[in-house]
Design a protein around this motif. Structure first.
Motif, mmCIF file in Angstrom:
data_model
loop_
_atom_site.group_PDB
_atom_site.id
_atom_site.type_symbol
_atom_site.label_atom_id
_atom_site.label_comp_id
_atom_site.label_asym_id
_atom_site.label_seq_id
_atom_site.Cartn_x
_atom_site.Cartn_y
_atom_site.Cartn_z
ATOM 1 N N VAL A 147 59.873 -58.948 96.127
ATOM 2 C CA VAL A 147 59.891 -60.192 95.349
ATOM 3 C C VAL A 147 58.951 -60.080 94.152
ATOM 4 O O VAL A 147 59.291 -60.466 93.024
ATOM 5 N N THR A 148 57.766 -59.516 94.385
ATOM 6 C CA THR A 148 56.809 -59.338 93.289
ATOM 7 C C THR A 148 57.384 -58.438 92.201
ATOM 8 O O THR A 148 57.279 -58.735 91.008
ATOM 9 N N ALA A 149 58.005 -57.325 92.611
ATOM 10 C CA ALA A 149 58.596 -56.401 91.632
ATOM 11 C C ALA A 149 59.706 -57.081 90.847
ATOM 12 O O ALA A 149 59.858 -56.853 89.635
ATOM 13 N N ARG A 150 60.477 -57.928 91.506
ATOM 14 C CA ARG A 150 61.542 -58.655 90.797
ATOM 15 C C ARG A 150 60.958 -59.613 89.778
ATOM 16 O O ARG A 150 61.486 -59.757 88.659
ATOM 17 N N ARG A 151 59.862 -60.267 90.130
ATOM 18 C CA ARG A 151 59.209 -61.182 89.192
ATOM 19 C C ARG A 151 58.637 -60.426 87.997
ATOM 20 O O ARG A 151 58.733 -60.884 86.855
ATOM 21 N N ILE A 152 58.056 -59.264 88.260
ATOM 22 C CA ILE A 152 57.503 -58.457 87.164
ATOM 23 C C ILE A 152 58.619 -57.996 86.235
ATOM 24 O O ILE A 152 58.467 -57.999 85.005
ATOM 25 N N ARG A 153 59.766 -57.610 86.815
ATOM 26 C CA ARG A 153 60.890 -57.191 85.985
ATOM 27 C C ARG A 153 61.363 -58.339 85.090
ATOM 28 O O ARG A 153 61.640 -58.158 83.908
ATOM 29 N N GLU A 154 61.432 -59.529 85.648
ATOM 30 C CA GLU A 154 61.839 -60.692 84.850
ATOM 31 C C GLU A 154 60.801 -61.000 83.771
ATOM 32 O O GLU A 154 61.149 -61.353 82.643
ATOM 33 N N ALA A 155 59.528 -60.849 84.109
ATOM 34 C CA ALA A 155 58.473 -61.060 83.117
ATOM 35 C C ALA A 155 58.607 -60.087 81.958
ATOM 36 O O ALA A 155 58.392 -60.454 80.794
ATOM 37 N N CYS A 156 58.976 -58.842 82.249
ATOM 38 C CA CYS A 156 59.174 -57.851 81.188
ATOM 39 C C CYS A 156 60.289 -58.285 80.239
ATOM 40 O O CYS A 156 60.194 -58.101 79.022
ATOM 41 N N VAL A 157 61.350 -58.853 80.794
ATOM 42 C CA VAL A 157 62.438 -59.354 79.960
ATOM 43 C C VAL A 157 61.917 -60.429 79.023
ATOM 44 O O VAL A 157 62.177 -60.417 77.805
ATOM 45 N N LEU A 158 61.173 -61.381 79.563
ATOM 46 C CA LEU A 158 60.688 -62.502 78.765
ATOM 47 C C LEU A 158 59.645 -62.059 77.739
ATOM 48 O O LEU A 158 59.608 -62.570 76.621
ATOM 49 N N LEU A 159 58.797 -61.107 78.106
ATOM 50 C CA LEU A 159 57.802 -60.601 77.162
ATOM 51 C C LEU A 159 58.464 -59.904 75.976
ATOM 52 O O LEU A 159 57.976 -59.963 74.848
ATOM 53 N N GLY A 160 59.573 -59.244 76.244
ATOM 54 C CA GLY A 160 60.242 -58.504 75.178
ATOM 55 C C GLY A 160 61.230 -59.310 74.376
ATOM 56 O O GLY A 160 61.546 -58.953 73.241
ATOM 57 N N SER A 161 61.731 -60.410 74.934
ATOM 58 C CA SER A 161 62.824 -61.127 74.268
ATOM 59 C C SER A 161 62.480 -62.557 73.879
ATOM 60 O O SER A 161 63.331 -63.271 73.363
#
Length: 291
Positions: free
Chosen positions: A233-247
Motif C-alpha cells: 500500500v505504501t509503495a502504491r501511494r509513493i507511485r501515485e505521489a510521483c505522478v502528482l509531483l511530475g504532472s
C-alpha cells in the motif's frame, strides 16, 4: 539532457519500441521517469545505471527493468571507438491487461514486473533468442502498414513469455501450483487496494469486504508477492505521489493528503525512504536538466 516524466496515453502512443539504437563516442546521459514499464536491453556498451540510490554496472547482455515512475539514470562515458547499442521497449501495462486475462500466470508475471518487489532491476539475457524475437517484430512493423496494434500486442506477449521462462528466475516469481481460487483472492485484494489506497488503510476493512480473515489476507499476500500488504500500500501511494509531483503543481502537503490522508512530515519521511530523495528533490529532478 532534460529530466521529465514521459506521459503515455492508452492507444498507439502507449507503446514505444526501438531495436538496436546505436551511439558512438558521444557521452550518453538520461535521467528520467515515465508512466510506462521500460525494458532496456543492452547489446554493447559500458557505463553505469542508478535506480533510486543504488548503482549497477551497465554491460552487454543485460536487461534493466524500470518500473512505472521509477526514477533512473543511465550514463555512458565518452570513449574513443566505443559503442552503446541498446533495444528499448516501453509500454503502459494497462495496454496489455485485457489480452492477458486468459493467461493468469503471465498476467501475474506482468504485475510482478510493473508493481512487484523485484530484488534487482538488472538481469542477464540470452542475446540470440531475445534478438531474434525483437528483430522479427521490428521487421514486421516496417511491413505492417499503419495498423500496428495487433503486432505490438503479440510481440509483447511473446516477449513476456520468454522473459518469464528464461530471464527472470523462478525464485523471484510467485509460487507455482497456485489454485485459481487463491489467485482470484490476490487479484481481488489488489483491486481493493487500487480503489482504496487514497484512504487510511484498514486490513480489517479489506478482509471484511472480501469475506476473508485478516490473517489469511495478510499471509496469502506476503506469500504471493514477497512483501507485506502494508508495504505494498505504501509503495502504491509513493507511485501515485510521483505522478502528482511530475504532472501537477500541487504542494507536498496536498499530495500527502491526496495519496492517503497523510501528514506532510510523515509523507516526506516515507518518500525519502523509498526514493532516497525528498519529494521536492524528485520534482526538481524531473523538471530540470540532469547534472
Amino acid at each position: 539532457m532534460a529530466s521529465r516524466i514521459e506521459h503515455m496515453d492508452l492507444g498507439h502512443s502507449s507503446f514505444h519500441f526501438a531495436f538496436r539504437d546505436e551511439w558512438n563516442d558521444d557521452h550518453f546521459l538520461k535521467f528520467h521517469a515515465h508512466q510506462g514499464l521500460e525494458l532496456l536491453f543492452i547489446h554493447e556498451g559500458q557505463g553505469l545505471v542508478e535506480v533510486e540510490g543504488a548503482s549497477y554496472e551497465l554491460e552487454g547482455g543485460v536487461l534493466f527493468c524500470f518500473q512505472p515512475y521509477q526514477l533512473h539514470r543511465v550514463e555512458i562515458p565518452s570513449r574513443k571507438d566505443a559503442k552503446y547499442v541498446r533495444s528499448n521497449l516501453t509500454f503502459d501495462p494497462r495496454y496489455l491487461e485485457p489480452y492477458l486475462a486468459p493467461y493468469p500466470k503471465l498476467q501475474s508475471f506482468l504485475h510482478l514486473l510493473a508493481k512487484g518487489a523485484l530484488p534487482t532491476p538488472k538481469f542477464a539475457f540470452a542475446e540470440s533468442r531475445m534478438c531474434g524475437l525483437m528483430e522479427g517484430h521490428a521487421g514486421a512493423i516496417r511491413e505492417a502498414g499503419e495498423d500496428q496494434e495487433e503486432a505490438h500486442i503479440l510481440f509483447v506477449i511473446a516477449l513476456l513469455r520468454l522473459l518469464q521462462l528464461s530471464v527472470i528466475t523462478h525464485a523471484e516469481l510467485p509460487p507455482e501450483g497456485w489454485s485459481v481460487k487463491k489467485t482470484g483472492h490476490i487479484e481481488a485484494i489488489m483491486d481493493w487496494i487500487e480503489e482504496h489506497f487514497r484512504q487510511p488503510f484498514s486490513l480489517e476493512q479489506l478482509a471484511g469486504e472480501l469475506h476473508l480473515s485478516s490473517y489469511y489476507v495478510s499471509h496469502l499476500f506476503k506469500q504471493y508477492t514477497g512483501v507485506s500488504i502494508t508495504d505494498y500500500v505504501t509503495a502504491r501511494r509513493i507511485r501515485e505521489a510521483c505522478v502528482l509531483l511530475g504532472s501537477s503543481d500541487k504542494s507536498v502537503g496536498q499530495i500527502a493528503r491526496e495519496v492517503g490522508r497523510l501528514s506532510a512530515p510523515y509523507f516526506c519521511k516515507l518518500f525519502k525512504k523509498h526514493k532516497n530523495m525528498t519529494p521536492l528533490d524528485y520534482r526538481s529532478a524531473l523538471h530540470h536538466s540532469a547534472k
